[in-house]
Design a protein around this motif. Structure first.
Motif, mmCIF file in Angstrom:
data_model
loop_
_atom_site.group_PDB
_atom_site.id
_atom_site.type_symbol
_atom_site.label_atom_id
_atom_site.label_comp_id
_atom_site.label_asym_id
_atom_site.label_seq_id
_atom_site.Cartn_x
_atom_site.Cartn_y
_atom_site.Cartn_z
ATOM 1 N N GLY A 1 0.815 -1.218 0.000
ATOM 2 C CA GLY A 1 0.000 0.000 0.000
ATOM 3 C C GLY A 1 0.843 1.259 0.000
ATOM 4 N N ILE A 2 1.890 1.283 0.822
ATOM 5 C CA ILE A 2 2.747 2.464 0.889
ATOM 6 C C ILE A 2 3.487 2.659 -0.431
ATOM 7 C CG2 ILE A 2 4.674 3.547 2.098
ATOM 8 C CD1 ILE A 2 2.003 3.278 3.686
ATOM 9 N N ILE B 1 1.179 4.378 -2.817
ATOM 10 C CA ILE B 1 1.043 5.810 -2.552
ATOM 11 C C ILE B 1 2.255 6.565 -3.092
ATOM 12 C CG2 ILE B 1 1.032 7.542 -0.700
ATOM 13 C CD1 ILE B 1 -0.809 5.655 0.861
ATOM 14 N N VAL B 2 3.442 6.006 -2.889
ATOM 15 C CA VAL B 2 4.662 6.631 -3.414
ATOM 16 C C VAL B 2 4.612 6.705 -4.936
ATOM 17 C CG1 VAL B 2 7.163 6.356 -3.673
ATOM 18 C CG2 VAL B 2 6.083 5.961 -1.443
ATOM 19 N N HIS B 3 4.231 5.602 -5.560
ATOM 20 C CA HIS B 3 4.180 5.549 -7.024
ATOM 21 C C HIS B 3 3.173 6.554 -7.571
ATOM 22 C CE1 HIS B 3 4.538 3.762 -11.005
ATOM 23 N NE2 HIS B 3 3.217 3.761 -11.069
ATOM 24 N N GLU B 4 1.978 6.587 -6.992
ATOM 25 C CA GLU B 4 0.957 7.533 -7.444
ATOM 26 C C GLU B 4 1.416 8.974 -7.270
ATOM 27 O OE1 GLU B 4 -2.686 6.785 -5.415
ATOM 28 O OE2 GLU B 4 -3.395 5.331 -6.912
ATOM 29 N N GLY B 5 2.206 9.226 -6.222
ATOM 30 C CA GLY B 5 2.677 10.569 -5.956
ATOM 31 C C GLY B 5 3.846 11.001 -6.811
ATOM 32 N N GLY B 6 4.385 10.101 -7.627
ATOM 33 C CA GLY B 6 5.484 10.452 -8.509
ATOM 34 C C GLY B 6 6.848 10.035 -8.009
ATOM 35 N N GLY B 7 6.902 9.277 -6.900
ATOM 36 C CA GLY B 7 8.171 8.806 -6.367
ATOM 37 C C GLY B 7 8.525 7.425 -6.882
ATOM 38 N N GLU B 8 9.707 6.970 -6.481
ATOM 39 C CA GLU B 8 10.196 5.645 -6.881
ATOM 40 C C GLU B 8 10.301 4.765 -5.633
ATOM 41 O OE1 GLU B 8 14.261 3.543 -8.638
ATOM 42 O OE2 GLU B 8 14.064 5.729 -8.645
ATOM 43 N N PRO B 9 9.342 3.857 -5.405
ATOM 44 C CA PRO B 9 9.401 3.010 -4.212
ATOM 45 C C PRO B 9 10.448 1.911 -4.353
ATOM 46 C CG PRO B 9 7.486 2.439 -5.543
ATOM 47 C CD PRO B 9 8.139 3.607 -6.216
ATOM 48 N N VAL B 10 11.151 1.649 -3.258
ATOM 49 C CA VAL B 10 12.137 0.574 -3.210
ATOM 50 C C VAL B 10 11.830 -0.265 -1.974
ATOM 51 C CG1 VAL B 10 14.572 -0.040 -3.151
ATOM 52 C CG2 VAL B 10 13.859 2.099 -4.248
ATOM 53 N N MET C 1 -1.500 3.659 6.306
ATOM 54 C CA MET C 1 -1.977 4.224 5.057
ATOM 55 C C MET C 1 -2.461 5.667 5.244
ATOM 56 S SD MET C 1 -1.674 2.022 2.515
ATOM 57 C CE MET C 1 -2.959 2.322 1.311
ATOM 58 N N VAL C 2 -3.194 5.921 6.321
ATOM 59 C CA VAL C 2 -3.679 7.282 6.571
ATOM 60 C C VAL C 2 -2.499 8.223 6.790
ATOM 61 C CG1 VAL C 2 -4.938 8.745 8.207
ATOM 62 C CG2 VAL C 2 -5.955 6.600 7.420
ATOM 63 N N CYS C 3 -1.523 7.792 7.589
ATOM 64 C CA CYS C 3 -0.338 8.627 7.829
ATOM 65 C C CYS C 3 0.440 8.866 6.530
ATOM 66 C CB CYS C 3 0.567 7.975 8.868
ATOM 67 S SG CYS C 3 -0.084 8.036 10.552
ATOM 68 N N MET D 1 -8.353 -2.720 10.061
ATOM 69 C CA MET D 1 -9.314 -3.206 9.072
ATOM 70 C C MET D 1 -9.105 -2.545 7.714
ATOM 71 S SD MET D 1 -12.710 -3.449 11.486
ATOM 72 C CE MET D 1 -13.686 -4.177 10.164
ATOM 73 N N LEU D 2 -8.379 -3.242 6.846
ATOM 74 C CA LEU D 2 -8.087 -2.730 5.515
ATOM 75 C C LEU D 2 -9.311 -2.723 4.600
ATOM 76 C CD1 LEU D 2 -4.586 -4.154 4.570
ATOM 77 C CD2 LEU D 2 -5.268 -1.757 4.587
ATOM 78 N N LYS D 3 -10.215 -3.656 4.796
ATOM 79 C CA LYS D 3 -11.380 -3.735 3.921
ATOM 80 C C LYS D 3 -12.168 -2.434 3.947
ATOM 81 C CE LYS D 3 -15.636 -6.391 3.143
ATOM 82 N NZ LYS D 3 -16.467 -7.514 3.617
ATOM 83 N N SER D 4 -12.349 -1.871 5.126
ATOM 84 C CA SER D 4 -13.113 -0.628 5.227
ATOM 85 C C SER D 4 -12.366 0.525 4.559
ATOM 86 C CB SER D 4 -13.413 -0.284 6.687
ATOM 87 O OG SER D 4 -12.217 -0.090 7.420
ATOM 88 N N LEU D 5 -11.024 0.527 4.639
ATOM 89 C CA LEU D 5 -10.257 1.577 3.977
ATOM 90 C C LEU D 5 -10.371 1.452 2.463
ATOM 91 C CD1 LEU D 5 -8.349 3.988 4.305
ATOM 92 C CD2 LEU D 5 -6.438 2.384 4.176
ATOM 93 N N ALA D 6 -10.353 0.225 1.961
ATOM 94 C CA ALA D 6 -10.484 0.011 0.517
ATOM 95 C C ALA D 6 -11.861 0.432 0.018
ATOM 96 C CB ALA D 6 -10.227 -1.449 0.182
ATOM 97 N N MET D 7 -12.882 0.293 0.866
ATOM 98 C CA MET D 7 -14.232 0.697 0.483
ATOM 99 C C MET D 7 -14.431 2.205 0.609
ATOM 100 S SD MET D 7 -16.406 -2.350 2.323
ATOM 101 C CE MET D 7 -17.974 -1.587 1.933
ATOM 102 N N ALA D 8 -13.707 2.835 1.519
ATOM 103 C CA ALA D 8 -13.881 4.266 1.767
ATOM 104 C C ALA D 8 -13.316 5.082 0.604
ATOM 105 C CB ALA D 8 -13.184 4.663 3.065
#
Length: 403
Positions: free
Chosen positions: A204-205, A208-217, A303-305, A368-375
């Motif tokens: 998940g993190i 977020i990095v990829h969507e934001g334009g960064g390069e996750p490692v 994920m929220v942080c 609870m990841l399911k609720s975050l994915a639905m939100a």
């Protein structure tokens, strides 16, 4: 350290962060990147007067009255212009995008001409300059086209190509090392004991990095061992990471070792523990040019942080906006008074004829990841907010498209 407000933590995190250096990439590789310098046109577009319609290039004075008979003396097509001059009583067959012949000053569209052999009869009067795209109608050589900080989307990429650039100045992508910690974690699909859980935060993190334009490692899963965590931090720094994110171990339990390792590695903490929920145990620090974020281990908290702190940090390094996407909405249900921490409540927002309404999800446990994915939104409840009634206006952090 005492709990600090979210806004203060964000200010401390971003206060001395500078945009990363400029690099040049080939035009096909520029999609999704962030412009580091203005884009200036290297050529005029279109480079010549061109026809906007299929028809005949004529002199407007020749068809001031109709019907008028003209002689067709040649053809002008895209990429292959007519060589010659249009004089009185003459016309050139022309197609969309073709250069205008010398001497012609308007286009008689083919629907308004009757042709017989090399002769046409003009059936309609056309004003001078009609159906012609003038040279430089779009832009001219030396004209600034795009400003730094623009994310290069398909339309911007096409514009850069039309401006005749082959190398594009972009901001170097922030390299973000991701380290998941915990004896209980195992990679998806691997054998595990009854006491272990599947690691998910790192995926998940990284997203977020990829969507934001960064390069996750991804540096994988590290056990609850100070030496192992420290050694992985060293590898991330040696690997050129601009940001290092640890997942888990940020609290104060016997097995929460990240804070100890940060101290042992001389990482200067900007803050530790924020007055927010979920995500109170979050650390941020710096060593040299490398930034560190210690995120909680609970998936929703992490994920929220990441949305609130990691995404703006990546954006600041790219030179783009660090503002969180906050909209106004109306509550679909009442909400109880809030305590001393700023709450981010998972919710579903939807468009209705008179605006946006948002409904908090019934269960808010941070595992609870399911609720975050639905939100698709987080209701932002400030510290000590009073009880709210149905229909009250609130702020929401938009996570996904609201329908």
């Amino acid at each position: 350290m005492s709990l600090i407000p979210v806004d203060e933590a964000l200010a401390r995190l971003l206060g001395d962060v500078e945009r990363l250096r400029t690099e040049y990439v080939a035009l096909p590789d520029a999609l999704g990147r962030v412009l580091a310098e203005p884009v200036t046109a290297l050529r005029t577009h279109p480079p010549f007067d061109a026809s906007a319609m299929d028809g005949y290039a004529v002199r407007a004075s020749d068809i001031a009255t109709v019907p008028t008979v003209l002689t067709v003396i040649g053809e002008s097509a895209a990429g292959r212009r007519f060589i010659g001059h249009v004089d009185d009583g003459q016309a050139v067959r022309i197609f969309t995008g073709a250069p205008m012949p010398d001497g012609a000053d308007t286009i008689l569209i083919q629907e308004n001409a009757e042709r017989a052999g090399d002769m046409i009869t003009a059936m309609e009067v056309v004003a001078k300059g009609r159906h012609i795209r003038g040279a430089g109608l779009d832009f001219r050589q030396g004209e600034p086209l795009l400003e730094p900080g623009r994310r290069i989307d398909p339309a911007a990429l096409a514009l850069i190509a039309a401006a005749d650039l082959t190398q594009v100045p972009v901001v170097r992508r922030p390299r973000v090392g991701i380290i998941a910690t915990g004896d209980e974690l195992v990679e998806p699909g691997r054998l595990r004991t009854d006491d272990q859980i599947v690691a998910s935060n790192n995926f998940g993190i990284a997203g977020i990095v990829h969507e934001g334009g960064g390069e996750p490692v991804d540096f994988g899963i590290v056990p609850d061992d100070e030496f192992a965590i420290g050694e992985t931090l060293d590898r991330a720094m040696a690997g050129g990471c601009d940001i290092v994110v640890t997942l888990g171990g940020a609290s104060v339990g016997d097995h929460d070792l990240t804070a100890k390792v940060f101290a042992a590695k001389s990482i200067d903490l900007a803050f530790w523990k924020i007055a927010m929920r979920p995500g109170k145990p979050i650390m941020a620090g710096r060593r040299g040019d490398t930034r560190f974020l210690g995120l909680p281990g609970n998936p929703v908290s992490a994920m929220v942080c990441a949305h609130l702190f990691l995404r703006p940090l990546v954006a600041r390094m790219l030179g783009t906006s660090t503002t969180t996407n906050i909209w106004r909405a109306r509550l679909a249900t009442p909400m109880a008074a809030n305590e001393q921490r700023q709450d981010y409540v998972r919710a579903i927002a939807r468009n209705v004829p008179d605006g946006i309404v948002v409904e908090p999800m019934s269960v808010q446990d941070s595992s609870m990841l399911k609720s975050l994915a639905m939100a698709n939104a987080l209701i932002l409840r400030p510290p000590h907010a009073p009880a709210a009634s149905k229909g009250d206006v609130c702020d929401i952090v938009v996570l996904r498209h609201i329908t």
